[in-house]
Design an enzyme around this catalytic site. Sequence first.
Site, PDB file in Angstrom:
ATOM      1  N   ASP A   1       2.513   0.604  -7.701  1.00 47.64           N
ATOM      2  CA  ASP A   1       1.578   1.674  -7.329  1.00 47.64           C
ATOM      3  C   ASP A   1       1.997   2.245  -5.980  1.00 47.64           C
ATOM      4  O   ASP A   1       1.686   1.672  -4.930  1.00 47.64           O
ATOM      5  CB  ASP A   1       0.156   1.117  -7.247  1.00 47.64           C
ATOM      6  CG  ASP A   1      -0.435   0.901  -8.623  1.00 47.64           C
ATOM      7  OD1 ASP A   1      -0.903  -0.215  -8.901  1.00 47.64           O
ATOM      8  OD2 ASP A   1      -0.418   1.851  -9.420  1.00 47.64           O
TER       9      ASP A   1
ATOM     10  N   HIS B   1       4.627   4.332 -10.123  1.00 53.35           N
ATOM     11  CA  HIS B   1       3.491   5.230 -10.334  1.00 53.35           C
ATOM     12  C   HIS B   1       3.330   6.016  -9.040  1.00 53.35           C
ATOM     13  O   HIS B   1       2.800   5.502  -8.051  1.00 53.35           O
ATOM     14  CB  HIS B   1       2.245   4.393 -10.661  1.00 53.35           C
ATOM     15  CG  HIS B   1       0.994   5.193 -10.822  1.00 53.35           C
ATOM     16  ND1 HIS B   1      -0.242   4.588 -10.946  1.00 53.35           N
ATOM     17  CD2 HIS B   1       0.772   6.528 -10.878  1.00 53.35           C
ATOM     18  CE1 HIS B   1      -1.164   5.527 -11.078  1.00 53.35           C
ATOM     19  NE2 HIS B   1      -0.589   6.706 -11.046  1.00 53.35           N
TER      20      HIS B   1
ATOM     21  N   GLY C   1      -6.046   4.982  -6.307  1.00 47.78           N
ATOM     22  CA  GLY C   1      -6.057   4.632  -4.890  1.00 47.78           C
ATOM     23  C   GLY C   1      -6.296   3.169  -4.625  1.00 47.78           C
ATOM     24  O   GLY C   1      -5.772   2.618  -3.657  1.00 47.78           O
ATOM     25  N   PHE C   2      -7.049   2.520  -5.520  1.00 47.57           N
ATOM     26  CA  PHE C   2      -7.390   1.123  -5.254  1.00 47.57           C
ATOM     27  C   PHE C   2      -7.500   0.334  -6.555  1.00 47.57           C
ATOM     28  O   PHE C   2      -7.840   0.886  -7.591  1.00 47.57           O
ATOM     29  CB  PHE C   2      -8.728   1.032  -4.484  1.00 47.57           C
ATOM     30  CG  PHE C   2      -8.702   1.745  -3.166  1.00 47.57           C
ATOM     31  CD1 PHE C   2      -9.109   3.075  -3.088  1.00 47.57           C
ATOM     32  CD2 PHE C   2      -8.221   1.116  -2.022  1.00 47.57           C
ATOM     33  CE1 PHE C   2      -9.055   3.762  -1.877  1.00 47.57           C
ATOM     34  CE2 PHE C   2      -8.165   1.798  -0.815  1.00 47.57           C
ATOM     35  CZ  PHE C   2      -8.582   3.114  -0.739  1.00 47.57           C
TER      36      PHE C   2
ATOM     37  N   ASP D   1      -4.535   2.895 -17.062  1.00 51.52           N
ATOM     38  CA  ASP D   1      -4.409   2.170 -15.798  1.00 51.52           C
ATOM     39  C   ASP D   1      -5.725   2.267 -15.033  1.00 51.52           C
ATOM     40  O   ASP D   1      -6.169   3.347 -14.674  1.00 51.52           O
ATOM     41  CB  ASP D   1      -3.277   2.806 -14.980  1.00 51.52           C
ATOM     42  CG  ASP D   1      -3.108   2.185 -13.610  1.00 51.52           C
ATOM     43  OD1 ASP D   1      -2.185   2.619 -12.895  1.00 51.52           O
ATOM     44  OD2 ASP D   1      -3.892   1.288 -13.248  1.00 51.52           O
ATOM     45  N   GLY D   2      -6.328   1.056 -14.833  1.00 52.63           N
ATOM     46  CA  GLY D   2      -7.534   1.034 -14.017  1.00 52.63           C
ATOM     47  C   GLY D   2      -8.688   0.384 -14.747  1.00 52.63           C
ATOM     48  O   GLY D   2      -9.164   0.941 -15.747  1.00 52.63           O
ATOM     49  N   GLY D   3      -9.095  -0.776 -14.264  1.00 49.32           N
ATOM     50  CA  GLY D   3     -10.233  -1.472 -14.872  1.00 49.32           C
ATOM     51  C   GLY D   3      -9.922  -2.070 -16.217  1.00 49.32           C
ATOM     52  O   GLY D   3     -10.819  -2.362 -17.009  1.00 49.32           O
TER      53      GLY D   3
ATOM     54  N   GLY E   1      -4.214  -5.150 -13.120  1.00 48.60           N
ATOM     55  CA  GLY E   1      -3.952  -5.812 -11.845  1.00 48.60           C
ATOM     56  C   GLY E   1      -4.948  -6.935 -11.656  1.00 48.60           C
ATOM     57  O   GLY E   1      -4.643  -8.109 -11.866  1.00 48.60           O
ATOM     58  N   SER E   2      -6.162  -6.554 -11.319  1.00 47.78           N
ATOM     59  CA  SER E   2      -7.196  -7.568 -11.028  1.00 47.78           C
ATOM     60  C   SER E   2      -7.383  -8.548 -12.174  1.00 47.78           C
ATOM     61  O   SER E   2      -7.486  -9.757 -11.958  1.00 47.78           O
ATOM     62  CB  SER E   2      -8.536  -6.877 -10.753  1.00 47.78           C
ATOM     63  OG  SER E   2      -8.382  -5.840  -9.844  1.00 47.78           O
TER      64      SER E   2
END
Length: 235
Positions: free
Chosen positions: A42, A73, A149-150, A182-184, A204-205
């Site tokens: 990222d 990315h 962003g996060f 991508d994300g959550g 990720g998380s």
Amino acid sequence: MPSDAPSRPIQIAPSVLPADFSKLGEECQALEKAGVDRIQWDVMDGQFVPNLTFGPDVIAACRPHVDLLFEAHLMVNTPEVLLEQYVQAGCDLLIVHAESTVHLHRCLGQVADAGARAAVALNPSTPVAAIEHVLDLVEMVLVMTVNPGFGGQAYIATMEPKVRELRELVVRRGLPVDIEVDGGIGPDTIGGATSAGANVLVAGSALYRDPEGLEHAVSDLRARAEAAQAGAATA
Ligand code: DX5
């Protein structure tokens, strides 16, 4: 969506955003050992998104440690200025945000000219229509399921119709294009995203918080995605 189009292979793409930045080479090796299909970096410039992350030298330092495909990315303004550096750092595939450059078609051509594979990303508010004229230049479209962003943000389920719309478009055109989200992405959300048509899943998380470790997290997510894809194909 019943479709005679063959499903595209499920791929698990970890984001290294939650990894231990003091030992990124080892973290990449742990991900390779855990069975991931590629690694997503990222890249953030503090302008396109309110966060700052990996310069090309950081990625170059990790490159020799694994054989995995590296995708960058690019959450950066004016990606044209930076893209060659990330190719030289060892990134095989560059993901350019449709919102980050006025001349998206030319920028994706520059990625190919630099010797890398090209993909395009859409922020949550950006419609599929924004990229329909560059689908012939990319091998993948990333549909963001958070605002970039996060890590650790909540999955935006209203992106699933956009994934479905994109999947129907690429199937209708007979284009060999992967759809990435991508994300959550985690055990509770990967099924919806995959059923909608995504086949490359960035997490990720969800990988790093699995109490049973990376290998379990990767295999569990893969199994859930493959089950959802199989279900969608016969629906
Ligand atoms: C947002 C980042 C995150 C990251 C994955 O800009 O791109 O989506 O890769 O974050 P998780 O999987 O923790 O939501």
